[in-house]
Design a protein around this motif. Structure first.
Motif, mmCIF file in Angstrom:
data_model
loop_
_atom_site.group_PDB
_atom_site.id
_atom_site.type_symbol
_atom_site.label_atom_id
_atom_site.label_comp_id
_atom_site.label_asym_id
_atom_site.label_seq_id
_atom_site.Cartn_x
_atom_site.Cartn_y
_atom_site.Cartn_z
ATOM 1 N N LEU A 87 10.203 -2.333 26.316
ATOM 2 C CA LEU A 87 11.545 -2.768 25.934
ATOM 3 C C LEU A 87 12.146 -3.673 27.007
ATOM 4 O O LEU A 87 12.815 -4.675 26.704
ATOM 5 N N ILE A 88 11.875 -3.332 28.274
ATOM 6 C CA ILE A 88 12.363 -4.152 29.379
ATOM 7 C C ILE A 88 11.675 -5.517 29.387
ATOM 8 O O ILE A 88 12.320 -6.550 29.597
ATOM 9 N N PHE A 97 12.047 -11.476 28.333
ATOM 10 C CA PHE A 97 11.703 -12.688 27.582
ATOM 11 C C PHE A 97 12.884 -13.168 26.741
ATOM 12 O O PHE A 97 13.146 -14.366 26.652
ATOM 13 N N ALA A 98 13.593 -12.221 26.127
ATOM 14 C CA ALA A 98 14.742 -12.578 25.294
ATOM 15 C C ALA A 98 15.829 -13.245 26.129
ATOM 16 O O ALA A 98 16.446 -14.238 25.701
ATOM 17 N N ALA A 118 18.207 -21.713 26.266
ATOM 18 C CA ALA A 118 18.678 -22.429 25.075
ATOM 19 C C ALA A 118 20.192 -22.619 25.061
ATOM 20 O O ALA A 118 20.691 -23.607 24.510
ATOM 21 N N ARG A 119 20.914 -21.685 25.691
ATOM 22 C CA ARG A 119 22.370 -21.692 25.547
ATOM 23 C C ARG A 119 23.141 -22.000 26.817
ATOM 24 O O ARG A 119 24.363 -22.142 26.784
ATOM 25 N N VAL A 120 22.464 -22.116 27.953
ATOM 26 C CA VAL A 120 23.163 -22.196 29.236
ATOM 27 C C VAL A 120 24.181 -23.331 29.305
ATOM 28 O O VAL A 120 25.292 -23.162 29.821
ATOM 29 N N CYS A 166 24.789 -13.689 32.774
ATOM 30 C CA CYS A 166 23.430 -13.712 32.202
ATOM 31 C C CYS A 166 22.378 -13.820 33.296
ATOM 32 O O CYS A 166 21.343 -13.141 33.242
ATOM 33 N N PHE A 167 22.640 -14.667 34.287
ATOM 34 C CA PHE A 167 21.689 -14.843 35.382
ATOM 35 C C PHE A 167 21.542 -13.555 36.185
ATOM 36 O O PHE A 167 20.421 -13.120 36.503
ATOM 37 N N LEU A 168 22.664 -12.921 36.507
ATOM 38 C CA LEU A 168 22.617 -11.673 37.273
ATOM 39 C C LEU A 168 21.987 -10.555 36.460
ATOM 40 O O LEU A 168 21.253 -9.716 37.007
#
Length: 213
Positions: free
Chosen positions: A44-45, A50-51, A58-60, A71-73
Protein backbone atom coordinates in the motif's frame (compact mmCIF):
# COMPACT_ATOMS: atom_id res chain seq x y z
CA UNK A 1 23.50 31.94 -5.96
CA UNK A 2 20.14 33.30 -7.11
CA UNK A 3 17.00 33.14 -5.01
CA UNK A 4 15.16 30.43 -6.96
CA UNK A 5 18.13 28.05 -6.92
CA UNK A 6 18.64 28.69 -3.20
CA UNK A 7 14.99 27.85 -2.47
CA UNK A 8 15.25 24.73 -4.61
CA UNK A 9 18.26 23.37 -2.71
CA UNK A 10 16.73 24.32 0.64
CA UNK A 11 13.56 22.35 -0.06
CA UNK A 12 15.54 19.43 -1.47
CA UNK A 13 17.55 19.35 1.77
CA UNK A 14 14.36 19.48 3.86
CA UNK A 15 12.92 16.56 1.86
CA UNK A 16 16.07 14.48 2.40
CA UNK A 17 16.04 15.23 6.14
CA UNK A 18 12.40 14.11 6.40
CA UNK A 19 13.12 10.88 4.49
CA UNK A 20 16.31 9.93 6.35
CA UNK A 21 14.93 10.87 9.78
CA UNK A 22 11.69 8.95 9.18
CA UNK A 23 13.63 5.94 7.92
CA UNK A 24 15.94 5.93 10.94
CA UNK A 25 13.11 6.30 13.47
CA UNK A 26 11.18 3.43 11.87
CA UNK A 27 14.33 1.26 11.73
CA UNK A 28 14.81 1.39 15.53
CA UNK A 29 11.16 0.58 16.24
CA UNK A 30 10.54 -3.15 15.85
CA UNK A 31 6.76 -2.86 15.96
CA UNK A 32 6.74 -0.25 13.18
CA UNK A 33 9.05 -2.42 11.07
CA UNK A 34 6.81 -5.45 11.49
CA UNK A 35 3.74 -3.38 10.63
CA UNK A 36 5.29 -2.03 7.44
CA UNK A 37 7.20 -5.04 6.13
CA UNK A 38 5.24 -7.88 7.70
CA UNK A 39 1.99 -7.50 5.80
CA UNK A 40 0.08 -5.81 2.98
CA UNK A 41 0.86 -2.33 4.33
CA UNK A 42 4.19 -2.39 2.48
CA UNK A 43 2.51 -2.69 -0.91
CA UNK A 44 0.00 0.00 0.00
CA UNK A 45 2.90 2.32 0.79
CA UNK A 46 4.62 1.48 -2.52
CA UNK A 47 1.39 2.19 -4.41
CA UNK A 48 0.98 5.47 -2.50
CA UNK A 49 4.55 6.48 -3.42
CA UNK A 50 3.90 5.93 -7.12
CA UNK A 51 0.53 7.68 -6.90
CA UNK A 52 2.12 10.73 -5.23
CA UNK A 53 4.86 10.90 -7.88
CA UNK A 54 2.34 10.76 -10.72
CA UNK A 55 -0.04 13.23 -9.07
CA UNK A 56 2.70 15.68 -8.11
CA UNK A 57 4.38 15.59 -11.52
CA UNK A 58 1.09 16.09 -13.35
CA UNK A 59 -0.40 18.76 -11.10
CA UNK A 60 2.49 20.66 -9.51
CA UNK A 61 2.35 23.69 -11.81
CA UNK A 62 -1.36 24.09 -11.09
CA UNK A 63 -0.96 23.81 -7.32
CA UNK A 64 -0.85 26.59 -4.80
CA UNK A 65 2.60 26.90 -3.14
CA UNK A 66 1.34 25.51 0.19
CA UNK A 67 -0.25 22.49 -1.54
CA UNK A 68 2.94 21.75 -3.46
CA UNK A 69 4.98 21.95 -0.26
CA UNK A 70 2.61 19.62 1.59
CA UNK A 71 2.68 17.07 -1.27
CA UNK A 72 6.47 17.15 -1.40
CA UNK A 73 6.82 16.68 2.36
CA UNK A 74 4.19 13.93 2.33
CA UNK A 75 6.10 12.08 -0.38
CA UNK A 76 9.36 12.52 1.55
CA UNK A 77 7.69 11.05 4.65
CA UNK A 78 6.09 8.11 2.82
CA UNK A 79 9.42 7.34 1.13
CA UNK A 80 11.05 7.38 4.55
CA UNK A 81 8.81 4.53 5.69
CA UNK A 82 10.26 2.14 3.12
CA UNK A 83 13.67 3.83 3.36
CA UNK A 84 13.94 2.33 6.85
CA UNK A 85 15.08 -0.90 5.17
CA UNK A 86 18.35 0.89 4.36
CA UNK A 87 19.17 1.35 8.05
CA UNK A 88 18.13 -2.23 8.79
CA UNK A 89 20.07 -3.81 5.94
CA UNK A 90 23.27 -1.76 6.02
CA UNK A 91 25.72 -0.66 8.71
CA UNK A 92 25.07 2.90 9.83
CA UNK A 93 28.73 3.85 9.20
CA UNK A 94 28.38 2.56 5.64
CA UNK A 95 25.16 4.54 5.13
CA UNK A 96 26.89 7.74 6.26
CA UNK A 97 29.96 7.02 4.13
CA UNK A 98 27.92 6.38 0.99
CA UNK A 99 25.79 9.45 1.74
CA UNK A 100 28.92 11.62 1.68
CA UNK A 101 30.09 10.05 -1.58
CA UNK A 102 26.64 10.57 -3.10
CA UNK A 103 26.70 14.21 -1.95
CA UNK A 104 30.10 14.81 -3.57
CA UNK A 105 29.11 13.13 -6.83
CA UNK A 106 25.79 14.99 -6.85
CA UNK A 107 27.64 18.29 -6.34
CA UNK A 108 30.06 17.52 -9.18
CA UNK A 109 27.36 16.77 -11.73
CA UNK A 110 25.25 19.60 -10.39
CA UNK A 111 28.16 21.95 -11.05
CA UNK A 112 28.51 20.52 -14.56
CA UNK A 113 24.84 21.23 -15.19
CA UNK A 114 25.15 24.75 -13.82
CA UNK A 115 28.33 25.85 -15.57
CA UNK A 116 28.30 23.91 -18.86
CA UNK A 117 27.20 25.91 -21.89
CA UNK A 118 25.84 22.89 -23.78
CA UNK A 119 22.04 22.56 -23.93
CA UNK A 120 21.42 19.39 -21.93
CA UNK A 121 17.80 19.30 -23.07
CA UNK A 122 19.15 17.41 -26.09
CA UNK A 123 19.91 14.37 -23.95
CA UNK A 124 16.64 14.39 -21.98
CA UNK A 125 14.97 11.90 -24.34
CA UNK A 126 17.85 9.44 -23.95
CA UNK A 127 17.74 9.84 -20.16
CA UNK A 128 14.02 9.11 -20.04
CA UNK A 129 14.43 6.08 -22.31
CA UNK A 130 17.28 4.85 -20.14
CA UNK A 131 15.17 5.32 -17.01
CA UNK A 132 12.32 3.28 -18.47
CA UNK A 133 14.78 0.54 -19.41
CA UNK A 134 16.16 0.51 -15.86
CA UNK A 135 12.68 0.23 -14.36
CA UNK A 136 11.83 -2.70 -16.64
CA UNK A 137 15.14 -4.45 -15.97
CA UNK A 138 14.77 -3.97 -12.20
CA UNK A 139 11.28 -5.45 -12.33
CA UNK A 140 12.49 -8.46 -14.32
CA UNK A 141 15.34 -9.02 -11.88
CA UNK A 142 12.85 -9.28 -9.02
CA UNK A 143 12.08 -12.72 -10.44
CA UNK A 144 15.60 -13.58 -11.64
CA UNK A 145 17.40 -12.44 -8.47
CA UNK A 146 20.67 -12.31 -10.42
CA UNK A 147 23.29 -10.34 -8.46
CA UNK A 148 25.51 -9.72 -11.50
CA UNK A 149 22.57 -8.38 -13.49
CA UNK A 150 21.61 -6.23 -10.52
CA UNK A 151 25.15 -4.79 -10.38
CA UNK A 152 25.06 -3.93 -14.09
CA UNK A 153 21.65 -2.28 -13.72
CA UNK A 154 22.88 -0.23 -10.75
CA UNK A 155 25.94 1.00 -12.66
CA UNK A 156 23.84 2.02 -15.67
CA UNK A 157 21.28 3.63 -13.35
CA UNK A 158 24.04 5.70 -11.74
CA UNK A 159 25.13 7.01 -15.14
CA UNK A 160 21.54 7.90 -16.00
CA UNK A 161 20.95 9.78 -12.73
CA UNK A 162 24.27 11.59 -13.08
CA UNK A 163 22.86 12.87 -16.34
CA UNK A 164 19.51 13.73 -14.76
CA UNK A 165 21.27 15.68 -12.01
CA UNK A 166 23.13 17.88 -14.49
CA UNK A 167 19.99 18.27 -16.64
CA UNK A 168 17.70 19.19 -13.72
CA UNK A 169 20.19 21.70 -12.30
CA UNK A 170 20.49 23.37 -15.70
CA UNK A 171 16.70 23.48 -15.99
CA UNK A 172 16.41 25.31 -12.65
CA UNK A 173 19.20 27.67 -13.71
CA UNK A 174 17.38 28.51 -16.95
CA UNK A 175 14.17 29.24 -15.05
CA UNK A 176 16.15 31.39 -12.64
CA UNK A 177 17.70 33.41 -15.45
CA UNK A 178 14.22 33.88 -16.89
CA UNK A 179 13.38 35.91 -13.82
CA UNK A 180 11.09 33.31 -12.26
CA UNK A 181 10.85 33.37 -8.49
CA UNK A 182 7.95 31.07 -7.84
CA UNK A 183 7.73 28.79 -4.80
CA UNK A 184 6.01 26.11 -6.88
CA UNK A 185 8.88 26.14 -9.40
CA UNK A 186 11.35 25.78 -6.51
CA UNK A 187 9.40 22.85 -5.02
CA UNK A 188 9.19 21.11 -8.40
CA UNK A 189 12.93 21.51 -8.90
CA UNK A 190 13.58 20.29 -5.36
CA UNK A 191 11.41 17.22 -5.98
CA UNK A 192 13.29 16.30 -9.16
CA UNK A 193 16.70 16.82 -7.56
CA UNK A 194 15.56 14.92 -4.46
CA UNK A 195 14.72 11.92 -6.66
CA UNK A 196 18.10 12.23 -8.42
CA UNK A 197 19.99 12.24 -5.13
CA UNK A 198 18.01 9.39 -3.55
CA UNK A 199 18.56 7.19 -6.59
CA UNK A 200 22.29 7.99 -6.73
CA UNK A 201 22.57 7.19 -3.02
CA UNK A 202 20.62 3.91 -3.23
CA UNK A 203 22.50 2.59 -6.26
CA UNK A 204 25.87 3.53 -4.77
CA UNK A 205 24.83 1.81 -1.55
CA UNK A 206 23.90 -1.37 -3.44
CA UNK A 207 27.34 -1.38 -5.06
CA UNK A 208 29.74 -0.34 -2.27
CA UNK A 209 27.63 -0.45 0.91
CA UNK A 210 28.45 -2.86 3.73
CA UNK A 211 25.42 -4.94 4.67
CA UNK A 212 24.78 -6.07 8.21
CA UNK A 213 25.74 -9.65 9.08
Amino acid sequence: MNQLLSKTFLWMFVGLIVTFLTGYIVSINENMLLSIFGGPLFWLIIILEFALVIYFSARVHKMKPITAKICFLLYSFVSGLTFSSVFVGFEISSVMYVFLIAAVVFAIFGAIGYFVNVDLNKISTFLIMGLLAIIICSFVNLFLANTTFDLIVSIIALIIFFGFTAYDIQKVKILSNAGMNNDVVAINGAFELYLDFINIFLHLLSIIGNSRD
